[in-house]
Scaffold this motif. Structure first.
Motif, PDB file in Angstrom:
ATOM      1  N   GLY A  42       0.823  -1.203   0.000  1.00 38.57           N
ATOM      2  CA  GLY A  42       0.000   0.000   0.000  1.00 38.57           C
ATOM      3  C   GLY A  42       0.855   1.249   0.000  1.00 38.57           C
ATOM      4  O   GLY A  42       0.563   2.228  -0.705  1.00 38.57           O
ATOM      5  N   GLY A  43       1.955   1.226   0.765  1.00 36.87           N
ATOM      6  CA  GLY A  43       2.849   2.370   0.813  1.00 36.87           C
ATOM      7  C   GLY A  43       3.598   2.598  -0.472  1.00 36.87           C
ATOM      8  O   GLY A  43       4.064   3.716  -0.742  1.00 36.87           O
ATOM      9  N   SER A  74      10.460   4.166  -1.450  1.00 32.25           N
ATOM     10  CA  SER A  74      10.975   3.705  -0.165  1.00 32.25           C
ATOM     11  C   SER A  74       9.855   3.146   0.706  1.00 32.25           C
ATOM     12  O   SER A  74       8.738   3.673   0.716  1.00 32.25           O
ATOM     13  N   VAL A  75      10.212   2.108   1.462  1.00 28.88           N
ATOM     14  CA  VAL A  75       9.236   1.514   2.376  1.00 28.88           C
ATOM     15  C   VAL A  75       9.990   0.861   3.526  1.00 28.88           C
ATOM     16  O   VAL A  75      11.084   0.319   3.341  1.00 28.88           O
ATOM     17  N   VAL A  76       9.405   0.944   4.713  1.00 27.25           N
ATOM     18  CA  VAL A  76       9.940   0.283   5.894  1.00 27.25           C
ATOM     19  C   VAL A  76       9.006  -0.871   6.232  1.00 27.25           C
ATOM     20  O   VAL A  76       7.783  -0.708   6.255  1.00 27.25           O
ATOM     21  N   VAL A  85      -4.543  -2.682  -2.164  1.00 26.51           N
ATOM     22  CA  VAL A  85      -4.865  -4.003  -1.639  1.00 26.51           C
ATOM     23  C   VAL A  85      -6.152  -3.899  -0.832  1.00 26.51           C
ATOM     24  O   VAL A  85      -6.297  -3.018   0.021  1.00 26.51           O
ATOM     25  N   GLU A  86      -7.072  -4.811  -1.091  1.00 30.47           N
ATOM     26  CA  GLU A  86      -8.343  -4.859  -0.364  1.00 30.47           C
ATOM     27  C   GLU A  86      -8.418  -6.173   0.402  1.00 30.47           C
ATOM     28  O   GLU A  86      -8.584  -7.240  -0.182  1.00 30.47           O
ATOM     29  N   ASP A  87      -8.235  -6.068   1.735  1.00 29.00           N
ATOM     30  CA  ASP A  87      -8.209  -7.268   2.569  1.00 29.00           C
ATOM     31  C   ASP A  87      -9.130  -7.177   3.767  1.00 29.00           C
ATOM     32  O   ASP A  87      -9.053  -8.014   4.683  1.00 29.00           O
ATOM     33  N   GLY A  88     -10.006  -6.174   3.789  1.00 27.37           N
ATOM     34  CA  GLY A  88     -10.933  -6.029   4.901  1.00 27.37           C
ATOM     35  C   GLY A  88     -10.238  -5.759   6.220  1.00 27.37           C
ATOM     36  O   GLY A  88     -10.815  -5.993   7.287  1.00 27.37           O
ATOM     37  N   GLY A  89      -8.985  -5.289   6.151  1.00 28.31           N
ATOM     38  CA  GLY A  89      -8.253  -4.998   7.364  1.00 28.31           C
ATOM     39  C   GLY A  89      -7.698  -6.218   8.068  1.00 28.31           C
ATOM     40  O   GLY A  89      -7.136  -6.114   9.166  1.00 28.31           O
TER      41      GLY A  89
END
Length: 432
Positions: free
Chosen positions: A139-140, A167-169, A145-149
């Motif tokens: 997502g970052g 960049s992503v952590v 992405v759709e995962d209902g949380g």
């Protein structure tokens, strides 16, 4: 000790064969799952057709090939190899992950490059395996992405045809595959990827090294000079034909046969240099009392039938734990295997499962948060449950080679990485 929930034993669990005496065996293994699935992904991203030579054909790799086909890649059989021709990814798709962590984690970063909606699901247990940190990282990077949380299967990726990247952590302490997945897709992202791990040490570092090496062989620029940071530059992925090495982790029960029965087992085509974690079997068996040599003919393991206990940090080689734990249960002195809390999130909670099943055959086992302590004890026959986990089946057959009356439940689960394993094992144990 945590008690793993065992499935009900089937009416006919498989009687593990025992050798009649010392063994002299010669083995040729199927190809590496880890190398095959990475090769398929990189071929699908390449700038032209590629051939994957002598690939493993097992449930995990067939699922990967099917996933790439569902996106639109042309993957066809070619005289035992796979010929992979990249095609635009423009249609909706459904991906069956089965029990393959590589499919569940490597394909979603690719799905963001499609212009269709890609739905992911798998076997029931896969809904418990960790994937949330990677989905959040996607997502970052610009992947929807759709995962209902839930941070777990099932989920959907709504592709837009391009992914910004950048960049992503991420906390990859649950699985090195989180890092490998992002690196493999990175060259196709607009700004590449710069992945920083923040958390407990990443497990299975050799698998990340494998990913980095394969990317470089495809002409991709990767900077891994800083600890816990990997930068992949955007750009073309050069097409190349790749021959797949034997799966060295699948060698574990075969080389263990020499250790428990005495005699020599030779595994042909063992590479002189490799990034596969299974190569550590050489040092482990040496520590346990075997003579191990590598030459042009392959790897030779000679055992006396007597094994010694070990104290071993298996953090980077967690996939070998079930086979090594079985050997430790047969050793003449105590063992302590540690650094492997992350294998609780593999096909099953392997620490709980091993403690339960080894104890069920008479072993003296203490389960720790991050490992197992195993002390010498007389073993006896009984049903060894596998929890739909191919590595647990490896542990069961190793014990069965040394202990009369071991019945391995669902030995067919080995098809995940070794088709027709039971027949191959029987031939080699019995010398047929």
């Amino acid at each position: 000790m945590t008690v793993a929930a065992s499935p009900a034993a089937p009416a006919d669990p498989w009687p593990a064969p025992r050798p009649a005496g010392r063994v002299e065996r010669s083995v040729r293994l199927p190809g590496s799952k880890s190398l095959t699935n990475r090769a398929l992904v990189l071929a699908a991203l390449s700038d032209g057709p590629s051939r994957v030579v002598r690939p493993l054909r097992s449930r995990d790799t067939l699922l990967m090939a099917a996933a790439l086909r569902s996106l639109g890649t042309n993957v066809v059989d070619a005289e035992g190899d796979w010929l992979v021709t990249p095609q635009p990814w423009t249609t909706d798709a459904e991906v069956d992950c089965g029990l393959a962590g590589t499919v569940m984690r490597f394909v979603p970063p690719l799905a963001g490059l499609s212009t269709g909606r890609v739905a992911f699901d798998g076997d029931p247990h896969m809904r418990n395996r960790p994937v949330g940190p990677m989905l959040a990282a996607l997502g970052g990077l610009g992947v929807r992405v759709e995962d209902g949380g839930r941070g777990a299967l099932p989920f959907e990726v709504a592709g837009t045809g391009t992914v910004a990247g950048g960049s992503v952590v991420i906390d990859a302490s649950a699985s090195s595959q989180f890092v490998s997945a992002l690196l493999l897709a990175g060259p196709a992202y607009t700004h590449g990827v710069d992945v920083v791990h923040d958390g407990k040490p990443v497990p299975s570092q050799p698998h990340i090294d494998m990913t980095v090496e394969m990317l470089r062989e495809h002409g991709v620029a990767v900077d891994d000079s800083d600890a816990n940071r990997w930068t992949v530059a955007p750009g073309p992925v050069r097409a190349l034909d790749r021959a797949i090495e034997p799966d060295l982790s699948n060698a574990a029960p075969f080389v263990a046969l020499a250790a428990v029965a005495g005699g020599t087992v030779t595994v042909h085509d063992w590479p002189a240099r490799t990034t596969q974690p299974g190569d550590e079997l050489r040092s482990i068996l040496s520590l346990m009392g075997c003579e191990v040599t590598l030459d042009d003919a392959g790897l030779h393991v000679t055992g006396t039938g007597t094994l010694h206990g070990i104290d071993l940090d298996m953090h980077d080689i967690g996939e070998l734990t079930p086979a090594v734990a079985a050997l430790c249960a047969l050793a003449d002195s105590p063992s302590h295997l540690h650094g492997i809390e992350h294998i609780r999130g593999h096909e099953t909670d392997r620490l709980a499962a091993l403690a339960t099943e080894l104890t069920g055959l008479g072993a003296d086992v203490t389960e720790h948060r991050d490992g197992l302590s195993i002390r010498p004890a007389p073993l006896h026959g009984g049903v060894f449950h596998t929890y739909a986990d191919h590595r647990m089946a490896h542990a069961g057959v190793i014990l069965g080679a040394a202990v009369a009356g071991v019945l391995v439940e669902d030995v067919a689960t080995t098809s995940k990485t070794f088709p027709d394993f039971a027949s191959a094992w029987t031939r080699h144990v019995e010398g047929a």
